[in-house]
Design an enzyme around this catalytic site. Structure first.
Site, PDB file in Angstrom:
ATOM      1  N   HIS A 160      28.729  89.338  87.826  1.00 56.71           N
ATOM      2  CA  HIS A 160      27.485  90.106  87.828  1.00 56.71           C
ATOM      3  C   HIS A 160      27.722  91.569  87.497  1.00 56.71           C
ATOM      4  CE1 HIS A 160      23.310  90.798  89.117  1.00 56.71           C
ATOM      5  NE2 HIS A 160      23.744  91.890  89.708  1.00 56.71           N
ATOM      6  N   GLN A 195      20.227  87.594  74.249  1.00 50.86           N
ATOM      7  CA  GLN A 195      19.235  86.577  73.882  1.00 50.86           C
ATOM      8  C   GLN A 195      19.430  86.138  72.446  1.00 50.86           C
ATOM      9  OE1 GLN A 195      15.175  87.172  75.231  1.00 50.86           O
ATOM     10  NE2 GLN A 195      15.771  89.156  76.062  1.00 50.86           N
ATOM     11  N   SER A 245      15.743  94.572  83.297  1.00 55.36           N
ATOM     12  CA  SER A 245      15.844  94.884  84.719  1.00 55.36           C
ATOM     13  C   SER A 245      17.050  94.224  85.384  1.00 55.36           C
ATOM     14  CB  SER A 245      14.557  94.468  85.429  1.00 55.36           C
ATOM     15  OG  SER A 245      14.232  93.145  85.067  1.00 55.36           O
ATOM     16  N   CYS A 256      20.334  87.205  92.024  1.00 55.28           N
ATOM     17  CA  CYS A 256      20.306  87.273  90.559  1.00 55.28           C
ATOM     18  C   CYS A 256      20.069  85.887  89.989  1.00 55.28           C
ATOM     19  CB  CYS A 256      21.632  87.839  90.052  1.00 55.28           C
ATOM     20  SG  CYS A 256      21.861  87.653  88.282  1.00 55.28           S
ATOM     21  N   GLU A 300       5.870 110.374  65.069  1.00 56.07           N
ATOM     22  CA  GLU A 300       6.693 109.196  64.767  1.00 56.07           C
ATOM     23  C   GLU A 300       5.888 107.900  64.757  1.00 56.07           C
ATOM     24  OE1 GLU A 300       9.773 110.265  67.780  1.00 56.07           O
ATOM     25  OE2 GLU A 300      10.971 110.350  65.961  1.00 56.07           O
ATOM     26  N   GLU A 344      15.385  93.679  54.769  1.00 57.05           N
ATOM     27  CA  GLU A 344      16.798  93.911  54.448  1.00 57.05           C
ATOM     28  C   GLU A 344      17.339  92.882  53.461  1.00 57.05           C
ATOM     29  OE1 GLU A 344      19.302  94.613  57.797  1.00 57.05           O
ATOM     30  OE2 GLU A 344      18.006  96.174  58.626  1.00 57.05           O
ATOM     31  N   CYS A 355      23.322  84.577  87.931  1.00 56.71           N
ATOM     32  CA  CYS A 355      24.628  84.321  88.541  1.00 56.71           C
ATOM     33  C   CYS A 355      24.874  82.812  88.708  1.00 56.71           C
ATOM     34  CB  CYS A 355      24.724  85.020  89.899  1.00 56.71           C
ATOM     35  SG  CYS A 355      25.283  86.739  89.804  1.00 56.71           S
ATOM     36  N   ASN A 376      15.283  80.019  77.487  1.00 57.07           N
ATOM     37  CA  ASN A 376      14.567  81.018  78.279  1.00 57.07           C
ATOM     38  C   ASN A 376      13.403  80.357  79.024  1.00 57.07           C
ATOM     39  OD1 ASN A 376      12.961  83.240  79.148  1.00 57.07           O
ATOM     40  ND2 ASN A 376      13.882  84.507  77.557  1.00 57.07           N
ATOM     41  N   PHE A 388      11.740 109.687  72.911  1.00 55.44           N
ATOM     42  CA  PHE A 388      10.477 108.959  72.799  1.00 55.44           C
ATOM     43  C   PHE A 388      10.053 108.910  71.341  1.00 55.44           C
ATOM     44  CE2 PHE A 388      10.367 110.219  77.244  1.00 55.44           C
ATOM     45  CZ  PHE A 388       9.939 109.051  77.846  1.00 55.44           C
ATOM     46  N   HIS A 444      24.114  89.807  79.812  1.00 56.83           N
ATOM     47  CA  HIS A 444      23.514  88.700  79.063  1.00 56.83           C
ATOM     48  C   HIS A 444      22.798  89.199  77.820  1.00 56.83           C
ATOM     49  CE1 HIS A 444      19.970  90.188  81.183  1.00 56.83           C
ATOM     50  NE2 HIS A 444      19.211  89.499  80.350  1.00 56.83           N
ATOM     51  N   GLY A 490      14.141  98.236  79.198  1.00 60.71           N
ATOM     52  CA  GLY A 490      13.265  97.184  79.712  1.00 60.71           C
ATOM     53  C   GLY A 490      14.019  95.979  80.236  1.00 60.71           C
ATOM     54  N   ARG A 503      16.538 122.256  64.994  1.00 61.69           N
ATOM     55  CA  ARG A 503      15.903 122.170  66.316  1.00 61.69           C
ATOM     56  C   ARG A 503      16.841 121.676  67.401  1.00 61.69           C
ATOM     57  NH1 ARG A 503      10.133 119.762  67.137  1.00 61.69           N
ATOM     58  NH2 ARG A 503      11.313 117.831  67.256  1.00 61.69           N
ATOM     59  N   HIS A 533      23.005  91.755  85.154  1.00 64.49           N
ATOM     60  CA  HIS A 533      23.970  90.693  84.832  1.00 64.49           C
ATOM     61  C   HIS A 533      24.170  90.664  83.307  1.00 64.49           C
ATOM     62  CE1 HIS A 533      25.967  86.884  86.211  1.00 64.49           C
ATOM     63  NE2 HIS A 533      26.093  86.834  84.902  1.00 64.49           N
ATOM     64  N   ASN A 564      19.602  93.453  75.017  1.00 62.18           N
ATOM     65  CA  ASN A 564      18.907  94.625  75.562  1.00 62.18           C
ATOM     66  C   ASN A 564      19.672  95.016  76.803  1.00 62.18           C
ATOM     67  OD1 ASN A 564      16.707  95.098  73.976  1.00 62.18           O
ATOM     68  ND2 ASN A 564      15.357  93.766  75.158  1.00 62.18           N
ATOM     69  N   HIS A 588      26.154  92.413  59.475  1.00 62.42           N
ATOM     70  CA  HIS A 588      26.263  93.713  60.132  1.00 62.42           C
ATOM     71  C   HIS A 588      25.538  93.660  61.468  1.00 62.42           C
ATOM     72  CE1 HIS A 588      22.479  93.852  57.835  1.00 62.42           C
ATOM     73  NE2 HIS A 588      22.039  94.666  58.785  1.00 62.42           N
ATOM     74  N   ARG A 604      16.988 123.268  70.894  1.00 63.28           N
ATOM     75  CA  ARG A 604      15.708 123.522  71.575  1.00 63.28           C
ATOM     76  C   ARG A 604      15.797 123.223  73.075  1.00 63.28           C
ATOM     77  NH1 ARG A 604      10.820 119.935  71.167  1.00 63.28           N
ATOM     78  NH2 ARG A 604      12.394 118.354  70.776  1.00 63.28           N
TER      79      ARG A 604
HETATM   80 ZN   LIG Z   1      20.184  95.075  59.410  1.00 63.70          ZN
HETATM   81 ZN   LIG Z   2      24.167  87.994  88.282  1.00 65.01          ZN
END
Ligand SMILES: [Zn+2]
Ligand SMILES: [Zn+2]
Length: 349
Positions: free
Chosen positions: A115, A170, A163, A52, A319, A184, A55, A77, A314, A168, A161, A28, A166, A155, A298, A31
Site C-alpha cells: 500500500h 487504469q 484519492s 483500502c 486557457e 496524433e 490491498c 473497474n 490552474f 495503481h 483526483g 512572468r 495504493h 492518475n 511514447h 511574478r
Molecule cells: Zn501522444
Molecule cells: Zn492498499
C-alpha cells in the site's frame, strides 16, 4: 528593442503531435504568488491498509474480495465508464445532434501488493512486472473484436483526483479511437507523407542535437521536456527504436523502460521532496489489423504542480477560452529536472 529571444519575449509554440499552440510568457516567471496553497500530500507509511479496496485480501465496493496477490493484480473497474455489452445504435439529427453507442472495457491495475509504495519507490524489476502486465492487457484487450484503442494511464495523487494512494493505474479499451490519440495518429501519418520519415524520430534527433530540453537519456529511451510543453513540469518519454506499441519492445527494452520510468519518477519526487502528483499515459497505435508504421510509442507525463509541492497550476480563464499558457520556459524546467539526484530523497536520508 532587443531581437526576439525565446527566453525573454512572449511567444507561441506549436505542438506538431496535436497541431495546437501554447502561449509562453517567460518574462512572468518571477511574478509573486498570492493564490491557493494546496496541502502537501501526507506520506503513506502502512504496508497494508485494512480500509483500502485495492490491498490484497480486502473487499471492494461490490463485495468482491481481492485475492492475496503477490505481484501485480488486474480486475474490471467496479464503476466502469465503458461496458462490453452496450447495444449498438446512433442518433443523428441535422448534423447537430449526434450520438453513437460506445462499447469497451475499463481495467484497474494494482502495481504492487504494498500500500505504501509508488513507482518512484519500487525496484526496476518490480516496475518491469508492471510493464509486462500492461503488455498482456494491451494484447488481450486489443485483440477483442470491438476494441480499436487501448489507453494505459495512471492518475497519481489527490491533486489529480486520485484519492487512494495504493499504487495503481487504469486501462480503458474503446470501440473508437479517442480524439487525442486520433489527432496524433493523423499528425504522424501526415508527417510521414510529407517527409518520408517519422515525426517523433525526427523530433528526437533534433532534441539530441540541441540537448537543452533533455532530462534522461538511456540506451533505449529518452525523456525530454517537449518544446511545446503546456504543464510546467510536463515531460515526454520517447522510444529510440521505432516501435508502435509496448508489446513490440524486446526484453532489454522492457528492462530499459522500467529503469527510465524509475529514474524519472525519482527525479519528480526529488524536485519538491514530496510524492509528485501527475497523470501519465502511453500512446500506442490503434489496435486491429492495420500496422500504423508511422506511429512511434511514447508516454506523456502531465504534473499539475507549478512551483512547489503545494501550489498547482490552474487551466482557467484565457486557457479555457483561447489557448494554454505557461510562464517558466521548458528549457529552464529541463535543466532543473536534469540536475536532480537519481536516489530517492527518502532513501538518501
Ligand atoms: Zn501522444
Ligand atoms: Zn492498499
Amino acid at each position: 528593442m532587443s531581437p526576439f529571444d525565446l527566453n525573454v519575449h512572449p511567444h507561441r509554440r506549436f505542438n506538431p503531435l496535436t497541431q495546437e499552440w501554447v502561449l509562453v510568457s517567460p518574462h512572468r516567471a518571477q511574478r509573486p504568488w498570492q493564490g491557493q496553497v494546496e496541502l502537501a500530500p501526507p506520506e503513506v507509511s502502512r504496508v497494508y491498509d485494512p480500509n483500502c479496496y485495492l490491498c490484497p485480501g480486502n473487499a471492494r465496493v461490490g463485495g468482491t474480495k481481492n485475492p492475496e496477490y503477490k505481484g501485480t493484480f488486474v480486475f474490471d473497474n467496479d464503476f466502469a465508464a465503458l461496458l462490453p455489452d452496450t447495444p449498438s445504435g446512433e442518433l443523428r439529427e441535422k448534423e447537430l445532434l449526434l450520438a453513437r453507442s460506445e462499447t469497451g472495457r475499463c481495467r484497474v491495475v494494482c502495481f504492487s501488493p504494498r500500500h505504501d509504495v509508488t513507482l518512484a519507490r519500487m525496484e526496476a524489476v518490480e516496475i518491469r512486472a508492471v510493464i509486462d502486465t500492461w503488455c498482456d492487457e494491451y494484447s488481450k484487450l486489443g485483440s477483442m473484436p470491438n476494441v480499436r484503442s487501448v489507453q494505459i494511464f495512471e492518475n497519481r495523487g489527490a491533486m489529480m483526483g486520485c484519492s487512494n494512494p495504493h499504487p495503481h493505474g487504469q486501462i480503458w479499451a474503446n470501440e473508437s479511437v479517442p480524439d487525442e490519440l486520433a489527432r496524433e495518429v493523423t499528425a504522424q501519418q501526415d508527417h510521414f507523407q510529407r517527409h518520408k520519415s517519422n515525426l517523433l524520430e525526427d523530433y528526437l534527433a533534433l532534441e539530441m542535437e540541441k540537448k537543452e530540453r533533455l532530462v534522461c537519456v538511456t540506451e533505449h529511451f529518452v525523456v525530454v521536456v517537449p518544446f511545446w510543453a503546456v504543464w510546467p513540469f510536463e515531460t515526454l518519454l520517447i522510444s529510440r527504436r521505432r516501435v508502435s506499441s509496448l508489446v513490440e519492445l524486446r526484453e532489454a527494452e522492457r528492462d530499459g523502460l522500467a529503469k527510465i520510468l524509475r529514474q524519472l519518477m525519482i527525479r519528480y519526487d526529488n524536485l519538491f521532496k514530496a510524492p509528485f502528483p501527475y497523470t501519465m499515459g502511453f500512446h500506442q497505435r490503434p489496435t486491429g489489423e492495420a500496422p500504423f508504421p508511422e506511429f512511434q510509442l511514447h508516454a506523456h507525463f502531465y504534473p499539475p504542480l507549478l512551483r512547489s509541492a503545494t501550489i498547482r497550476k490552474f487551466m482557467v480563464g484565457y486557457e479555457m477560452l483561447a489557448m494554454p499558457q505557461r510562464d517558466i520556459s521548458p528549457e529552464l524546467v529541463a535543466a532543473q529536472l536534469r540536475d536532480l539526484p537519481d536516489i530517492h530523497y527518502l532513501r538518501a536520508k
